[in-house]
Design an enzyme around this catalytic site. Sequence first.
Site, PDB file in Angstrom:
ATOM      1  N   HIS A 154      -9.688  -7.664  -6.849  1.00  0.00           N
ATOM      2  CA  HIS A 154     -10.910  -7.114  -6.244  1.00  0.00           C
ATOM      3  C   HIS A 154     -10.515  -5.666  -5.966  1.00  0.00           C
ATOM      4  O   HIS A 154      -9.617  -5.421  -5.152  1.00  0.00           O
ATOM      5  CB  HIS A 154     -11.257  -7.890  -4.966  1.00  0.00           C
ATOM      6  CG  HIS A 154     -12.466  -7.406  -4.225  1.00  0.00           C
ATOM      7  ND1 HIS A 154     -13.442  -8.269  -3.730  1.00  0.00           N
ATOM      8  CD2 HIS A 154     -12.850  -6.157  -3.850  1.00  0.00           C
ATOM      9  CE1 HIS A 154     -14.373  -7.556  -3.109  1.00  0.00           C
ATOM     10  NE2 HIS A 154     -14.028  -6.267  -3.155  1.00  0.00           N
TER      11      HIS A 154
ATOM     12  N   HIS B 141      -9.443  -2.089  -5.064  1.00  0.00           N
ATOM     13  CA  HIS B 141      -9.132  -1.518  -3.749  1.00  0.00           C
ATOM     14  C   HIS B 141      -8.319  -0.246  -3.926  1.00  0.00           C
ATOM     15  O   HIS B 141      -7.574  -0.109  -4.902  1.00  0.00           O
ATOM     16  CB  HIS B 141      -8.380  -2.522  -2.862  1.00  0.00           C
ATOM     17  CG  HIS B 141      -7.199  -3.147  -3.537  1.00  0.00           C
ATOM     18  ND1 HIS B 141      -7.322  -4.185  -4.431  1.00  0.00           N
ATOM     19  CD2 HIS B 141      -5.878  -2.862  -3.463  1.00  0.00           C
ATOM     20  CE1 HIS B 141      -6.126  -4.518  -4.872  1.00  0.00           C
ATOM     21  NE2 HIS B 141      -5.222  -3.731  -4.305  1.00  0.00           N
TER      22      HIS B 141
ATOM     23  N   GLY C  52       1.031  -3.962 -11.382  1.00  0.00           N
ATOM     24  CA  GLY C  52       1.279  -4.398 -10.017  1.00  0.00           C
ATOM     25  C   GLY C  52       0.051  -4.856  -9.255  1.00  0.00           C
ATOM     26  O   GLY C  52       0.121  -5.121  -8.056  1.00  0.00           O
TER      27      GLY C  52
ATOM     28  N   ASN D 264      -3.930   0.219  -8.228  1.00  0.00           N
ATOM     29  CA  ASN D 264      -3.235  -0.544  -9.262  1.00  0.00           C
ATOM     30  C   ASN D 264      -4.278  -1.237 -10.132  1.00  0.00           C
ATOM     31  O   ASN D 264      -5.184  -1.890  -9.615  1.00  0.00           O
ATOM     32  CB  ASN D 264      -2.315  -1.586  -8.620  1.00  0.00           C
ATOM     33  CG  ASN D 264      -1.190  -0.944  -7.833  1.00  0.00           C
ATOM     34  OD1 ASN D 264      -0.618   0.057  -8.254  1.00  0.00           O
ATOM     35  ND2 ASN D 264      -0.880  -1.496  -6.664  1.00  0.00           N
TER      36      ASN D 264
ATOM     37  N   HIS E  39     -17.941  -7.291  -5.184  1.00  0.00           N
ATOM     38  CA  HIS E  39     -16.774  -7.739  -5.955  1.00  0.00           C
ATOM     39  C   HIS E  39     -16.771  -7.108  -7.346  1.00  0.00           C
ATOM     40  O   HIS E  39     -17.642  -7.375  -8.174  1.00  0.00           O
ATOM     41  CB  HIS E  39     -16.757  -9.263  -6.092  1.00  0.00           C
ATOM     42  CG  HIS E  39     -15.566  -9.757  -6.860  1.00  0.00           C
ATOM     43  ND1 HIS E  39     -14.365 -10.048  -6.257  1.00  0.00           N
ATOM     44  CD2 HIS E  39     -15.378  -9.939  -8.185  1.00  0.00           C
ATOM     45  CE1 HIS E  39     -13.487 -10.413  -7.183  1.00  0.00           C
ATOM     46  NE2 HIS E  39     -14.087 -10.352  -8.359  1.00  0.00           N
TER      47      HIS E  39
ATOM     48  N   CYS F 164     -13.085 -10.719  -0.909  1.00  0.00           N
ATOM     49  CA  CYS F 164     -14.488 -11.068  -0.615  1.00  0.00           C
ATOM     50  C   CYS F 164     -14.564 -11.799   0.729  1.00  0.00           C
ATOM     51  O   CYS F 164     -15.457 -11.545   1.533  1.00  0.00           O
ATOM     52  CB  CYS F 164     -15.075 -11.942  -1.722  1.00  0.00           C
ATOM     53  SG  CYS F 164     -15.622 -11.010  -3.157  1.00  0.00           S
TER      54      CYS F 164
ATOM     55  N   CYS G 146     -12.023 -15.372  -3.805  1.00  0.00           N
ATOM     56  CA  CYS G 146     -11.424 -14.037  -3.752  1.00  0.00           C
ATOM     57  C   CYS G 146     -11.110 -13.694  -2.303  1.00  0.00           C
ATOM     58  O   CYS G 146     -12.000 -13.671  -1.452  1.00  0.00           O
ATOM     59  CB  CYS G 146     -12.388 -13.009  -4.352  1.00  0.00           C
ATOM     60  SG  CYS G 146     -11.857 -11.308  -4.057  1.00  0.00           S
TER      61      CYS G 146
HETATM   62  P1  5GP Z   1      -2.384  -4.719  -5.207  1.00  0.00           P
HETATM   63  O1  5GP Z   1      -0.969  -5.076  -5.542  1.00  0.00           O
HETATM   64  O2  5GP Z   1      -3.357  -5.738  -5.762  1.00  0.00           O
HETATM   65  O3  5GP Z   1      -2.767  -3.312  -5.547  1.00  0.00           O
HETATM   66  O4  5GP Z   1      -2.475  -4.743  -3.633  1.00  0.00           O
HETATM   67  C1  5GP Z   1      -2.844  -5.860  -2.899  1.00  0.00           C
HETATM   68  C2  5GP Z   1      -2.469  -5.562  -1.475  1.00  0.00           C
HETATM   69  O5  5GP Z   1      -3.193  -6.433  -0.635  1.00  0.00           O
HETATM   70  C3  5GP Z   1      -0.980  -5.770  -1.178  1.00  0.00           C
HETATM   71  O6  5GP Z   1      -0.429  -4.556  -0.688  1.00  0.00           O
HETATM   72  C4  5GP Z   1      -0.980  -6.891  -0.134  1.00  0.00           C
HETATM   73  O7  5GP Z   1       0.009  -6.694   0.856  1.00  0.00           O
HETATM   74  C5  5GP Z   1      -2.381  -6.830   0.428  1.00  0.00           C
HETATM   75  N1  5GP Z   1      -2.917  -8.112   0.876  1.00  0.00           N
HETATM   76  C6  5GP Z   1      -2.901  -9.278   0.175  1.00  0.00           C
HETATM   77  N2  5GP Z   1      -3.506 -10.257   0.875  1.00  0.00           N
HETATM   78  C7  5GP Z   1      -3.907  -9.687   2.048  1.00  0.00           C
HETATM   79  C8  5GP Z   1      -4.585 -10.202   3.194  1.00  0.00           C
HETATM   80  O8  5GP Z   1      -4.940 -11.375   3.283  1.00  0.00           O
HETATM   81  N3  5GP Z   1      -4.828  -9.327   4.213  1.00  0.00           N
HETATM   82  C9  5GP Z   1      -4.453  -8.024   4.151  1.00  0.00           C
HETATM   83  N4  5GP Z   1      -4.753  -7.267   5.207  1.00  0.00           N
HETATM   84  N5  5GP Z   1      -3.814  -7.498   3.085  1.00  0.00           N
HETATM   85  C10 5GP Z   1      -3.535  -8.322   2.049  1.00  0.00           C
HETATM   86 ZN    ZN Z   2     -13.814 -10.191  -4.324  1.00  0.00          ZN
END
Ligand code: 5GP
Ligand code: ZN
Length: 104
Positions: free
Chosen positions: A93, A95, A88, A82, A45, A6, A3
């Site tokens: 994990h 957030h 989306g 999301n 997690h 994580c 992950c």
């Molecule tokens: P989700 O679409 O799952 O709600 O949002 C995931 C978010 O995590 C996306 O906006 C993406 O740009 C961000 N993200 C994905 N991988 C990384 C990473 O390795 N570092 C950082 N800082 N953000 C990430």
């Molecule tokens: Zn995780």
Amino acid sequence: MDCIFCKIVNGEFNTEFVYENEYAVVFKDINPKADIHLLVVPRLHVESLNEIEDELLLGKLMMTVKAVTKKLGIKSFRTVINTGKEAGQEVFHLHIHILSGGIN
Ligand code: 5GP
Ligand code: ZN
């Protein structure tokens, strides 16, 4: 477990945390969709809102939003969670996105 969040929480990528506490870390989204785009990520997690059962943790995450925006002087912002692929969610994990500036 493989992950990405994580790994970030565990410091494996030396990601800068703009804020952290016992429950969560906060860092900049790598692909910002606003002038300010932060992610509040629980240290524990949990895949998504569909899996979380800990009310205290959910409250602490929202209080972390409050604390980090206050610390950075962000008075007006949007929060987004999301849940599920079709909504989306890309990182499974939980957030909370904090977006401010340049959003409509
Ligand atoms: P989700 O679409 O799952 O709600 O949002 C995931 C978010 O995590 C996306 O906006 C993406 O740009 C961000 N993200 C994905 N991988 C990384 C990473 O390795 N570092 C950082 N800082 N953000 C990430
Ligand atoms: Zn995780």
